[in-house]
Structures are given as C-alpha cells and as structure tokens.
Design a protein around this motif. Structure first.
Motif, PDB file in Angstrom:
ATOM      1  N   VAL A 292       0.834  -1.202   0.000  1.00 36.72           N
ATOM      2  CA  VAL A 292       0.000   0.000   0.000  1.00 36.72           C
ATOM      3  C   VAL A 292       0.863   1.244   0.000  1.00 36.72           C
ATOM      4  O   VAL A 292       0.555   2.255  -0.633  1.00 36.72           O
ATOM      5  N   GLY A 293       1.999   1.180   0.677  1.00 36.72           N
ATOM      6  CA  GLY A 293       2.908   2.319   0.669  1.00 36.72           C
ATOM      7  C   GLY A 293       3.480   2.561  -0.718  1.00 36.72           C
ATOM      8  O   GLY A 293       3.635   3.717  -1.141  1.00 36.72           O
ATOM      9  N   LEU A 294       3.773   1.499  -1.459  1.00 37.25           N
ATOM     10  CA  LEU A 294       4.238   1.660  -2.832  1.00 37.25           C
ATOM     11  C   LEU A 294       3.148   2.254  -3.712  1.00 37.25           C
ATOM     12  O   LEU A 294       3.428   3.089  -4.575  1.00 37.25           O
ATOM     13  N   ALA A 295       1.915   1.833  -3.513  1.00 36.65           N
ATOM     14  CA  ALA A 295       0.813   2.398  -4.285  1.00 36.65           C
ATOM     15  C   ALA A 295       0.641   3.876  -3.991  1.00 36.65           C
ATOM     16  O   ALA A 295       0.210   4.653  -4.849  1.00 36.65           O
ATOM     17  N   GLY A 296       0.993   4.275  -2.751  1.00 32.66           N
ATOM     18  CA  GLY A 296       0.914   5.691  -2.419  1.00 32.66           C
ATOM     19  C   GLY A 296       1.856   6.540  -3.262  1.00 32.66           C
ATOM     20  O   GLY A 296       1.566   7.713  -3.527  1.00 32.66           O
ATOM     21  N   TYR A 297       2.972   5.951  -3.700  1.00 30.74           N
ATOM     22  CA  TYR A 297       3.864   6.656  -4.604  1.00 30.74           C
ATOM     23  C   TYR A 297       3.494   6.443  -6.071  1.00 30.74           C
ATOM     24  O   TYR A 297       3.737   7.308  -6.910  1.00 30.74           O
ATOM     25  N   LEU A 298       2.935   5.280  -6.366  1.00 35.22           N
ATOM     26  CA  LEU A 298       2.632   4.969  -7.766  1.00 35.22           C
ATOM     27  C   LEU A 298       1.482   5.811  -8.303  1.00 35.22           C
ATOM     28  O   LEU A 298       1.534   6.315  -9.435  1.00 35.22           O
ATOM     29  N   VAL A 299       0.436   6.008  -7.498  1.00 31.48           N
ATOM     30  CA  VAL A 299      -0.740   6.742  -7.975  1.00 31.48           C
ATOM     31  C   VAL A 299      -0.416   8.202  -8.297  1.00 31.48           C
ATOM     32  O   VAL A 299      -0.744   8.689  -9.387  1.00 31.48           O
ATOM     33  N   PRO A 300       0.234   8.954  -7.413  1.00 29.21           N
ATOM     34  CA  PRO A 300       0.574  10.332  -7.803  1.00 29.21           C
ATOM     35  C   PRO A 300       1.589  10.404  -8.936  1.00 29.21           C
ATOM     36  O   PRO A 300       1.596  11.389  -9.698  1.00 29.21           O
ATOM     37  N   SER A 301       2.455   9.376  -9.058  1.00 25.37           N
ATOM     38  CA  SER A 301       3.379   9.367 -10.199  1.00 25.37           C
ATOM     39  C   SER A 301       2.614   9.237 -11.508  1.00 25.37           C
ATOM     40  O   SER A 301       2.964   9.868 -12.515  1.00 25.37           O
ATOM     41  N   VAL A 302       1.546   8.409 -11.496  1.00 27.81           N
ATOM     42  CA  VAL A 302       0.700   8.289 -12.686  1.00 27.81           C
ATOM     43  C   VAL A 302       0.015   9.619 -12.983  1.00 27.81           C
ATOM     44  O   VAL A 302      -0.087  10.047 -14.148  1.00 27.81           O
ATOM     45  N   MET A 303      -0.449  10.323 -11.964  1.00 32.96           N
ATOM     46  CA  MET A 303      -1.056  11.637 -12.174  1.00 32.96           C
ATOM     47  C   MET A 303      -0.062  12.613 -12.785  1.00 32.96           C
ATOM     48  O   MET A 303      -0.385  13.350 -13.732  1.00 32.96           O
ATOM     49  N   LEU A 304       1.149  12.613 -12.239  1.00 33.53           N
ATOM     50  CA  LEU A 304       2.167  13.522 -12.754  1.00 33.53           C
ATOM     51  C   LEU A 304       2.498  13.210 -14.213  1.00 33.53           C
ATOM     52  O   LEU A 304       2.629  14.114 -15.053  1.00 33.53           O
ATOM     53  N   LEU A 305       2.602  11.930 -14.529  1.00 34.32           N
ATOM     54  CA  LEU A 305       2.895  11.540 -15.910  1.00 34.32           C
ATOM     55  C   LEU A 305       1.747  11.910 -16.845  1.00 34.32           C
ATOM     56  O   LEU A 305       1.981  12.391 -17.965  1.00 34.32           O
TER      57      LEU A 305
END
Length: 214
Positions: free
Chosen positions: A107-120
């Motif tokens: 879940v902690g990794l998803a916390g970084y993955l989701v905003p990275s997808v938004m930024l991309l």
C-alpha cells in the motif's frame, strides 16, 4: 553623203569618276541598318534625394494577419497543469525515504505509484494533447484512488487539483474562439508589432536617403 564621225573615247579621269560612283552606290545599298537606341530606365543622379512620399510607398506596412494561436492555445494547458500540480502535491505529502516505504507494505508503494501516474498524465496532456481524452480519464481515476492510497489524496488538495484538471482536459475543444479579453490582448500585441515594423522601415528609408544625399 555625210560621213558619221565617231564619238571621242572617254578620258581616263571620267572612267575613274564613274567607277567611284558605282562603288559608292553599292556600298550604300549593302550597308546594314543601324538599330535605334533602346530607351532604358532613367537613373536618378547621385546627389538626388528621394521624396518623402516615395520613401513611404517603398516600404509599405504589412497588414496584421490573423491571430495565431500560441503554444498554450493549442492544447489543454490549464487542465494539464492542474493535474501535474496535483500529482506533485501528493508526492510532496508522501515525502519519505524508499527503504522505509518498502518496509511498510505494498500500500505504501501504491501511495507513490498513484501520484506518479497523475504527474505523468499531466505532462502527457501538455506535450501530447492528441490523446488527451485517455489521459484525462486515467488522471481522474488516479486522483480518486489517491484518497485511499496517498494520505487522503494529499490532504484533499492534490485530489481536487487532479479531478478539476482532468475535467478541464476532457472538456477542452481544439480551435475554439478566443475569449473576449484575450482577443483584445492579441489585437493590441499585433498592432504594436505592426507599428514597430512600420517605424523600422521608415527609419531605414530615412537613413538610405541621408546616405545618398551625403
């Protein structure tokens, strides 16, 4: 009976004169006709100064063309910018070293993955607007998912920025007319450019006239 008296033979001087007349007539008949001179364009003397009217007509001011859309007008700029800011804000709220994050859970990794997808998605909206519909839908889903995975969507601020930016991107239509205020700004800018071009042309004509007079 009367006897015919023969005419006296021509003297040497008469024969020579007759020969010269025949030669002169033949030369006049065979001589080529001289071509009439062609009138060329009149050239002004070196010291002449062109009148002011001629200098003005020599460099006419180019009419202001149609207003060209700038880089921001050819893409959903504000939608992409808001999505990018939303992803960056969520990532800022999750500021933590990667080893600590790996020890937490997936879940902690998803916390970084989701905003990275938004930024991309925000960057792709800005630099590849042809696929804006797909990027806007993906950005909206990632913004909603950040509520669960990323500190309540970056304390709600990043999530709201992502959703608003995705909606603006989805509703953006290319080649739409400019707003009234922006159209006035573009008209004033085009008028200033035309005035600057006219002034530069008049200054160049005046400098050329002064150099010719000198």
């Amino acid at each position: 009976m009367t006897e015919s008296v023969p005419e006296p033979a021509a003297t040497g001087e008469g024969a020579a004169e007759r020969t010269e007349e025949v030669a002169a007539a033949g030369t006049a008949a065979t001589a080529p006709a001289t071509a009439a001179p062609v009138a060329g364009p009149a050239t002004a003397p070196a010291g002449a100064v062109a009148p002011a009217g001629a200098a003005a007509t020599a460099t006419p001011a180019s009419p202001a063309g149609p207003v060209k859309r700038d880089w921001r007008g050819n893409r959903p700029f504000w939608g992409g910018l808001l999505v990018t800011l939303g992803g960056a804000e969520i990532l800022f709220t999750l500021w933590a070293p990667l080893p600590v994050l790996l020890h937490i859970s997936l879940v902690g990794l998803a916390g970084y993955l989701v905003p990275s997808v938004m930024l991309l998605c925000g960057l792709l909206i800005l630099f590849n607007p042809t696929q804006r519909l797909f990027y806007s839908i993906l950005a909206a889903l990632a913004s909603l998912g950040s509520w669960v995975t990323s500190n309540l969507g970056g304390f709600v601020i990043g999530m709201l920025l992502g959703i608003v930016g995705a909606c603006l991107t989805f509703g953006w239509v290319p080649d739409q007319p400019l707003r009234r205020g922006r159209q006035r700004r573009e008209d004033r800018r085009a008028a200033r450019r035309a005035g600057a071009g006219t002034g530069a042309g008049a200054a160049g004509a005046g400098a050329g006239a002064g150099a010719a007079g000198a």
